[in-house]
Design a protein around this motif. Structure first.
Motif, PDB file in Angstrom:
ATOM      1  N   GLY A   1     -12.108   6.107   5.358  1.00 50.87           N
ATOM      2  CA  GLY A   1     -11.467   6.249   3.907  1.00 50.87           C
ATOM      3  C   GLY A   1     -10.068   6.120   3.613  1.00 50.87           C
ATOM      4  O   GLY A   1      -9.629   6.287   2.437  1.00 50.87           O
ATOM      5  N   PHE A   2      -9.293   5.743   4.498  1.00 52.94           N
ATOM      6  CA  PHE A   2      -7.854   5.616   4.516  1.00 52.94           C
ATOM      7  C   PHE A   2      -7.441   4.525   3.315  1.00 52.94           C
ATOM      8  O   PHE A   2      -7.940   3.507   3.426  1.00 52.94           O
ATOM      9  CB  PHE A   2      -7.318   5.081   6.026  1.00 52.94           C
ATOM     10  N   VAL A   3      -6.469   5.070   2.502  1.00 57.29           N
ATOM     11  CA  VAL A   3      -6.094   4.282   1.414  1.00 57.29           C
ATOM     12  C   VAL A   3      -4.907   4.205   1.764  1.00 57.29           C
ATOM     13  O   VAL A   3      -3.785   5.215   1.781  1.00 57.29           O
ATOM     14  CB  VAL A   3      -6.350   4.960   0.097  1.00 57.29           C
ATOM     15  N   PRO A   4      -4.042   2.959   2.001  1.00 60.99           N
ATOM     16  CA  PRO A   4      -2.852   2.748   2.163  1.00 60.99           C
ATOM     17  C   PRO A   4      -1.805   3.012   0.832  1.00 60.99           C
ATOM     18  O   PRO A   4      -2.401   2.939  -0.037  1.00 60.99           O
ATOM     19  CB  PRO A   4      -2.467   1.340   2.509  1.00 60.99           C
ATOM     20  N   PRO A   5      -0.489   3.689   1.391  1.00 57.56           N
ATOM     21  CA  PRO A   5       0.278   3.974   0.081  1.00 57.56           C
ATOM     22  C   PRO A   5       0.800   2.627  -0.629  1.00 57.56           C
ATOM     23  O   PRO A   5       0.241   1.641   0.077  1.00 57.56           O
ATOM     24  CB  PRO A   5       1.551   4.633   0.805  1.00 57.56           C
ATOM     25  N   GLN A   6       1.206   2.664  -1.735  1.00 58.21           N
ATOM     26  CA  GLN A   6       1.565   1.666  -2.501  1.00 58.21           C
ATOM     27  C   GLN A   6       3.116   1.736  -2.310  1.00 58.21           C
ATOM     28  O   GLN A   6       3.627   2.763  -3.169  1.00 58.21           O
ATOM     29  CB  GLN A   6       0.961   1.530  -3.708  1.00 58.21           C
ATOM     30  N   TRP A   7       3.929   0.647  -2.244  1.00 57.50           N
ATOM     31  CA  TRP A   7       5.197   0.738  -2.375  1.00 57.50           C
ATOM     32  C   TRP A   7       5.747  -0.228  -3.382  1.00 57.50           C
ATOM     33  O   TRP A   7       5.455  -1.605  -3.206  1.00 57.50           O
ATOM     34  CB  TRP A   7       5.917   0.528  -0.921  1.00 57.50           C
ATOM     35  N   PRO A   8       6.645  -0.076  -4.261  1.00 61.22           N
ATOM     36  CA  PRO A   8       7.241   1.162  -4.668  1.00 61.22           C
ATOM     37  C   PRO A   8       6.257   1.874  -5.745  1.00 61.22           C
ATOM     38  O   PRO A   8       5.597   0.896  -6.271  1.00 61.22           O
ATOM     39  CB  PRO A   8       8.497   0.994  -5.331  1.00 61.22           C
ATOM     40  N   SER A   9       5.823   3.011  -5.865  1.00 59.20           N
ATOM     41  CA  SER A   9       4.993   3.436  -6.683  1.00 59.20           C
ATOM     42  C   SER A   9       5.203   4.893  -6.842  1.00 59.20           C
ATOM     43  O   SER A   9       5.197   5.446  -5.652  1.00 59.20           O
ATOM     44  CB  SER A   9       3.401   3.147  -6.448  1.00 59.20           C
ATOM     45  N   THR A  10       5.067   5.435  -8.156  1.00 59.42           N
ATOM     46  CA  THR A  10       5.072   6.737  -8.385  1.00 59.42           C
ATOM     47  C   THR A  10       3.709   7.637  -8.323  1.00 59.42           C
ATOM     48  O   THR A  10       3.505   8.575  -8.184  1.00 59.42           O
ATOM     49  CB  THR A  10       5.873   7.140  -9.688  1.00 59.42           C
ATOM     50  N   ASP A  11       2.731   6.565  -8.460  1.00 57.43           N
ATOM     51  CA  ASP A  11       1.343   7.103  -8.525  1.00 57.43           C
ATOM     52  C   ASP A  11       0.733   7.093  -7.134  1.00 57.43           C
ATOM     53  O   ASP A  11      -0.305   8.061  -6.885  1.00 57.43           O
ATOM     54  CB  ASP A  11       0.465   6.290  -9.223  1.00 57.43           C
ATOM     55  N   HIS A  12       1.089   6.476  -6.264  1.00 58.75           N
ATOM     56  CA  HIS A  12       0.751   6.354  -4.836  1.00 58.75           C
ATOM     57  C   HIS A  12       1.739   6.229  -3.772  1.00 58.75           C
ATOM     58  O   HIS A  12       1.985   5.436  -3.121  1.00 58.75           O
ATOM     59  CB  HIS A  12      -0.360   5.033  -4.567  1.00 58.75           C
ATOM     60  N   SER A  13       2.260   7.513  -3.777  1.00 56.22           N
ATOM     61  CA  SER A  13       3.554   7.548  -3.247  1.00 56.22           C
ATOM     62  C   SER A  13       3.378   7.250  -1.666  1.00 56.22           C
ATOM     63  O   SER A  13       2.318   7.262  -1.000  1.00 56.22           O
ATOM     64  CB  SER A  13       4.073   9.076  -3.021  1.00 56.22           C
ATOM     65  N   GLN A  14       4.486   6.698  -1.143  1.00 50.58           N
ATOM     66  CA  GLN A  14       4.528   6.105   0.277  1.00 50.58           C
ATOM     67  C   GLN A  14       4.396   7.538   1.456  1.00 50.58           C
ATOM     68  O   GLN A  14       4.053   7.343   2.441  1.00 50.58           O
ATOM     69  CB  GLN A  14       5.746   5.455   0.618  1.00 50.58           C
ATOM     70  N   GLN A  15       4.681   8.721   0.846  1.00 44.59           N
ATOM     71  CA  GLN A  15       4.346   9.837   1.657  1.00 44.59           C
ATOM     72  C   GLN A  15       5.700   9.783   2.843  1.00 44.59           C
ATOM     73  O   GLN A  15       6.315  11.197   2.615  1.00 44.59           O
ATOM     74  CB  GLN A  15       3.222  10.124   2.276  1.00 44.59           C
ATOM     75  N   PHE A  16       5.875   8.848   3.534  1.00 42.83           N
ATOM     76  CA  PHE A  16       6.787   8.921   4.442  1.00 42.83           C
ATOM     77  C   PHE A  16       7.116   7.544   5.000  1.00 42.83           C
ATOM     78  O   PHE A  16       6.267   6.632   4.805  1.00 42.83           O
ATOM     79  CB  PHE A  16       6.562  10.044   5.695  1.00 42.83           C
ATOM     80  N   HIS A  17       8.151   7.445   5.533  1.00 44.90           N
ATOM     81  CA  HIS A  17       8.408   5.970   6.166  1.00 44.90           C
ATOM     82  C   HIS A  17       9.167   5.921   7.536  1.00 44.90           C
ATOM     83  O   HIS A  17      10.058   7.019   7.428  1.00 44.90           O
ATOM     84  CB  HIS A  17       9.003   4.835   5.218  1.00 44.90           C
TER      85      HIS A  17
END
Length: 119
Positions: free
Chosen positions: A55-71
């Motif tokens: 069920g992995f959902v990739p982060p969205q960049w740039p987005s404040t709603d679906h943060s990248q969490q780290f990079h």
């Protein structure tokens, strides 16, 4: 006195072996393991690990709603050559328009953002 030592950085993803192979193409090293957990042993002793995440959902960049969490910031000697290589390996450009900057942003095949940075 430190309480702990940093172990491998672990990336959740839908296909651990495929993502480990992508980063092996970018960073070198040896892919070890099968199944839900795969390690990439890097030159110099560091390692990255890749864990299956149903069920992995990739982060969205740039987005404040679906943060990248780290990079990951990856230092390179030649941005243009490194860009060609990561694109051939399956990266997708996210923010590469400003060619005067000392970094460019991409997504790995599972959608994790990473930067190529001129060193």
């Amino acid at each position: 006195m430190a309480v702990a030592e940093l172990g491998p950085v672990v990336l959740d993803c839908p296909d651990p072996r495929a993502l480990a192979a992508f980063y092996a193409g970018v960073l070198g090293g040896t892919v070890e393991g099968e199944g839900d957990w795969v390690d990439l042993k890097l030159p110099g002793g560091q390692s990255l690990a890749f864990q299956a995440a149903p069920g992995f959902v990739p982060p969205q960049w740039p987005s404040t709603d679906h943060s990248q969490q780290f990079h990951l910031d990856l230092d390179v000697g030649d941005l243009d050559a490194a860009e060609r290589s990561v694109l051939e390996l399956g990266a997708k450009p996210l923010d590469t328009e400003d060619r005067a900057r000392s970094f460019r942003v991409y997504a790995d095949p599972a959608g994790h953002p990473f930067c190529l940075c001129a060193c």
